[in-house]
Motif scaffolding. Structure first.
Motif, PDB file in Angstrom:
ATOM      1  N   VAL A 164      37.313  57.897  82.557  1.00 61.55           N
ATOM      2  CA  VAL A 164      36.838  56.765  83.352  1.00 61.55           C
ATOM      3  C   VAL A 164      37.917  56.254  84.301  1.00 61.55           C
ATOM      4  N   ASN A 236      35.655  47.617  87.833  1.00 60.78           N
ATOM      5  CA  ASN A 236      34.738  47.093  86.816  1.00 60.78           C
ATOM      6  C   ASN A 236      33.610  48.071  86.526  1.00 60.78           C
ATOM      7  N   LEU A 237      33.131  48.756  87.568  1.00 58.64           N
ATOM      8  CA  LEU A 237      32.075  49.741  87.385  1.00 58.64           C
ATOM      9  C   LEU A 237      32.556  50.885  86.493  1.00 58.64           C
ATOM     10  N   MET A 238      33.795  51.332  86.719  1.00 55.63           N
ATOM     11  CA  MET A 238      34.350  52.388  85.880  1.00 55.63           C
ATOM     12  C   MET A 238      34.457  51.944  84.420  1.00 55.63           C
ATOM     13  N   THR A 239      34.770  50.675  84.204  1.00 63.54           N
ATOM     14  CA  THR A 239      34.869  50.158  82.836  1.00 63.54           C
ATOM     15  C   THR A 239      33.522  50.203  82.134  1.00 63.54           C
ATOM     16  N   GLN A 240      32.470  49.812  82.843  1.00 60.87           N
ATOM     17  CA  GLN A 240      31.137  49.835  82.237  1.00 60.87           C
ATOM     18  C   GLN A 240      30.696  51.269  81.918  1.00 60.87           C
ATOM     19  N   VAL A 241      31.097  52.209  82.744  1.00 58.52           N
ATOM     20  CA  VAL A 241      30.818  53.624  82.444  1.00 58.52           C
ATOM     21  C   VAL A 241      31.526  54.024  81.147  1.00 58.52           C
ATOM     22  N   GLY A 242      32.710  53.481  80.924  1.00 55.32           N
ATOM     23  CA  GLY A 242      33.431  53.756  79.684  1.00 55.32           C
ATOM     24  C   GLY A 242      32.678  53.247  78.468  1.00 55.32           C
ATOM     25  N   TYR A 243      32.109  52.051  78.555  1.00 57.30           N
ATOM     26  CA  TYR A 243      31.309  51.515  77.442  1.00 57.30           C
ATOM     27  C   TYR A 243      30.079  52.380  77.181  1.00 57.30           C
ATOM     28  N   VAL A 244      29.467  52.868  78.257  1.00 58.33           N
ATOM     29  CA  VAL A 244      28.299  53.746  78.108  1.00 58.33           C
ATOM     30  C   VAL A 244      28.697  55.002  77.323  1.00 58.33           C
ATOM     31  N   GLY A 245      29.864  55.568  77.648  1.00 58.44           N
ATOM     32  CA  GLY A 245      30.333  56.753  76.928  1.00 58.44           C
ATOM     33  C   GLY A 245      30.583  56.468  75.456  1.00 58.44           C
ATOM     34  N   THR A 275      41.299  47.952  79.162  1.00 57.87           N
ATOM     35  CA  THR A 275      40.837  47.491  80.469  1.00 57.87           C
ATOM     36  C   THR A 275      41.712  46.373  81.013  1.00 57.87           C
TER      37      THR A 275
END
Length: 323
Positions: A164, A236-245, A275
């Motif tokens: 991410v 912030n968008l990259m962080t949310q992708v991390g939570y999805v993973g 983060t």
């Protein structure tokens, strides 16, 4: 003044930087331990452990949180003191230079530069001295410690989280270079505004020139905001992708019995702990690049003033030296 920003940092006290670095190391070590305690509390609660065992873990978590908070308080106060010492040094240096030049004619632009440095430019440069060494050490230490812990718990999930952050290594420096160019323009315009105020010339042409400079400051600041907040949005968008993973892989591992629910919770907390320091590290990098630009302008103005006093440069030559 030293030729570069880090030379100025060392001038303000290298022994203080060593002490601050030691506090930073203690802080990132103390900040990693609560993740393991948190994981054990959840696993104990879901695994049928006694309430007494859970209560012991809870008090251990509280003690670690208190240690982390007190260490951070001491670190922030120490860094703030170092920063204020540097700000005072810069301001007193400029004021001393202005006193020495009272006997010789000084151009309004030179006075405007001095005014701008004392009132606006010294604070961000001096303030950076307090965080110049400790901030990257602290935040990088947290990233390494928490990242290593996550790899120990579940390597594949840790890899998904790491991916991410890779795009940010590419777009953050590019966007920061664009911000730096605008910051340099902003400082130059502000110095010309100060020059106009020092002249005390009230004519329609002078007012129009000042109005144009104020409008340029507005446009430059808005341009900086657009780049800065777009960068924040992408991060912030990259962080949310991390939570999805984490949710996808963690849910699969829990359902198939390959991991415990406490591990997934530890990863969620771990991503939050990664983060924040990642964002702080990016902010430090942005401050570093901007402060280097500001410091270079202050140093050039200081060198020009020194040359002016030492060689007796005529009044007509002052703007070229201090611009």
């Amino acid at each position: 003044m030293p030729k570069n920003l880090f030379g100025f940092v060392l001038l303000m006290g290298r022994h203080h930087q060593i002490a601050i670095a030691a506090l930073s190391i203690l802080l990132f070590l103390a900040g990693t331990a609560p993740l393991e305690v948190q994981r054990r509390i959840i696993n104990a609660a879901t695994g049928g452990a006694s309430y007494q065992a859970i209560l012991i873990l809870v008090f251990a978590y509280l003690g670690l949180a208190l240690l982390e908070g007190l260490t951070k308080l001491a670190l922030n106060l120490y860094r703030g003191w170092i920063g204020e010492v540097a700000i005072r040094w810069l301001r007193m240096g400029v004021l001393a230079a202005s006193e020495c030049s009272r006997e010789s004619p000084v151009d309004a632009l030179a006075e405007g530069v001095q005014l701008s440095i004392v009132l606006a430019e010294a604070e961000p440069v001096g303030g950076f001295v307090g965080t110049s060494v400790s901030e990257p050490l602290l935040q990088a230490g947290i990233l390494i410690a928490v990242g290593g812990y996550m790899i120990y718990l579940q390597p594949l999930m840790a890899l998904a989280v790491a991916v991410v952050f890779l795009p940010q290594i590419g777009f953050v420096p590019l966007m920061q270079m664009a911000i730096n160019r605008r910051v340099e323009t902003k400082i130059t315009v502000m110095r010309h505004v100060s020059e106009g105020m020092v002249r005390h010339v009230v004519t329609s042409d002078a007012l129009d020139a000042q109005s144009g400079r104020v409008q340029r400051l507005f446009s430059t600041n808005m341009s900086i905001y657009r780049i800065k907040f777009t960068m924040n949005f992408l991060m912030n968008l990259m962080t949310q992708v991390g939570y999805v993973g984490i949710f996808a892989l963690g849910g699969y591992y829990v359902v198939t019995g390959k991991t415990e629910i406490g591990t997934v919770v530890a990863f969620i907390s771990g991503l939050a702990k990664i983060t924040d320091p990642w964002g702080e590290l990016v902010d430090w990098y942005r401050d570093l690049k901007v402060t280097q630009v500001k410091y270079a302008l202050i140093r050039d103005a200081s060198d020009a003033a020194t040359t002016l006093r030492g060689e007796g440069v005529s009044r007509d030559e002052v703007p070229a030296l201090t611009r």
